[in-house]
Design a protein around this motif. Sequence first.
Motif, PDB file in Angstrom:
ATOM      1  N   ASP A 275       0.639   4.955  -2.385  1.00 37.18           N
ATOM      2  CA  ASP A 275      -0.664   4.628  -1.805  1.00 37.18           C
ATOM      3  C   ASP A 275      -1.663   4.223  -2.897  1.00 37.18           C
ATOM      4  OD1 ASP A 275      -2.571   4.409   0.275  1.00 37.18           O
ATOM      5  OD2 ASP A 275      -1.796   6.215   1.245  1.00 37.18           O
TER       6      ASP A 275
ATOM      7  N   LYS B 292      -2.560   2.353   2.258  1.00 40.30           N
ATOM      8  CA  LYS B 292      -2.490   1.040   1.611  1.00 40.30           C
ATOM      9  C   LYS B 292      -1.748   0.053   2.516  1.00 40.30           C
ATOM     10  CE  LYS B 292      -1.091  -0.880  -2.839  1.00 40.30           C
ATOM     11  NZ  LYS B 292      -0.446  -0.527  -4.121  1.00 40.30           N
ATOM     12  N   PRO B 293      -2.393  -1.046   2.877  1.00 39.05           N
ATOM     13  CA  PRO B 293      -1.745  -2.035   3.743  1.00 39.05           C
ATOM     14  C   PRO B 293      -0.450  -2.579   3.126  1.00 39.05           C
ATOM     15  CG  PRO B 293      -4.084  -2.512   3.505  1.00 39.05           C
ATOM     16  CD  PRO B 293      -3.754  -1.431   2.515  1.00 39.05           C
ATOM     17  N   LEU B 294       0.512  -2.818   3.959  1.00 34.08           N
ATOM     18  CA  LEU B 294       1.810  -3.391   3.603  1.00 34.08           C
ATOM     19  C   LEU B 294       2.698  -2.464   2.777  1.00 34.08           C
ATOM     20  CD1 LEU B 294       0.654  -7.051   2.815  1.00 34.08           C
ATOM     21  CD2 LEU B 294       1.465  -6.120   4.986  1.00 34.08           C
ATOM     22  N   SER B 295       2.291  -1.229   2.563  1.00 32.33           N
ATOM     23  CA  SER B 295       3.151  -0.262   1.880  1.00 32.33           C
ATOM     24  C   SER B 295       3.947   0.501   2.922  1.00 32.33           C
ATOM     25  CB  SER B 295       2.323   0.731   1.069  1.00 32.33           C
ATOM     26  OG  SER B 295       1.759   0.105  -0.045  1.00 32.33           O
ATOM     27  N   THR B 296       5.224   0.657   2.659  1.00 34.31           N
ATOM     28  CA  THR B 296       6.066   1.418   3.569  1.00 34.31           C
ATOM     29  C   THR B 296       6.945   2.372   2.776  1.00 34.31           C
ATOM     30  OG1 THR B 296       7.764  -0.298   3.578  1.00 34.31           O
ATOM     31  CG2 THR B 296       6.166  -0.357   5.364  1.00 34.31           C
TER      32      THR B 296
ATOM     33  N   SER C 213       5.981   6.925   6.224  1.00 32.66           N
ATOM     34  CA  SER C 213       4.956   5.895   6.016  1.00 32.66           C
ATOM     35  C   SER C 213       3.545   6.307   6.413  1.00 32.66           C
ATOM     36  CB  SER C 213       5.344   4.583   6.712  1.00 32.66           C
ATOM     37  OG  SER C 213       6.465   4.021   6.059  1.00 32.66           O
TER      38      SER C 213
END
Length: 151
Positions: free
Chosen positions: A113, A33-37, A29
């Motif tokens: 991302d 990019k926020p909330l990307s895992t 991770s």
Amino acid sequence: NPANRMHGVAQHALPVLRHLVPATKGIASDIAKPLSTELGYDRVPLHAAHSLRAFFRLADRDLPQVTQPLLLMRSPQDHVVPPADSARILGRVSSTDVTEVLLEQSYHVATLDHDAVRIFAESVAFIGRLAPGSVGEPEPGLGKEGTTTGG
């Protein structure tokens, strides 16, 4: 974000350390990019890491044999693989057709991302340049579903 070698002091101890310690913390991770895992392992077995180290050495040795066109994409803000790995790959291949794309908006896991769409577009453009008609538009004489048109 191609890796070409292991870095740091631990890589030198890996041949012995793998017999003493079964695993180390995983890497996952590295995404801007926020909330990307990224789904990844929470632990990396050191025997597997040692095997990867051996593979990197073989791949690095054979880089001068690469003569095919090369598309290399990398993120300048990668927290997993240093830019030296990409530089080494670019410096060792024998390809004369080399394209390097900087993914300025992403970290290591660039396909999840901000630059994901760009990665896919650059890949399609690269393949399309090398093999016109192989991506995107259907072959001349074929319809959109790949069926023969007229005549």
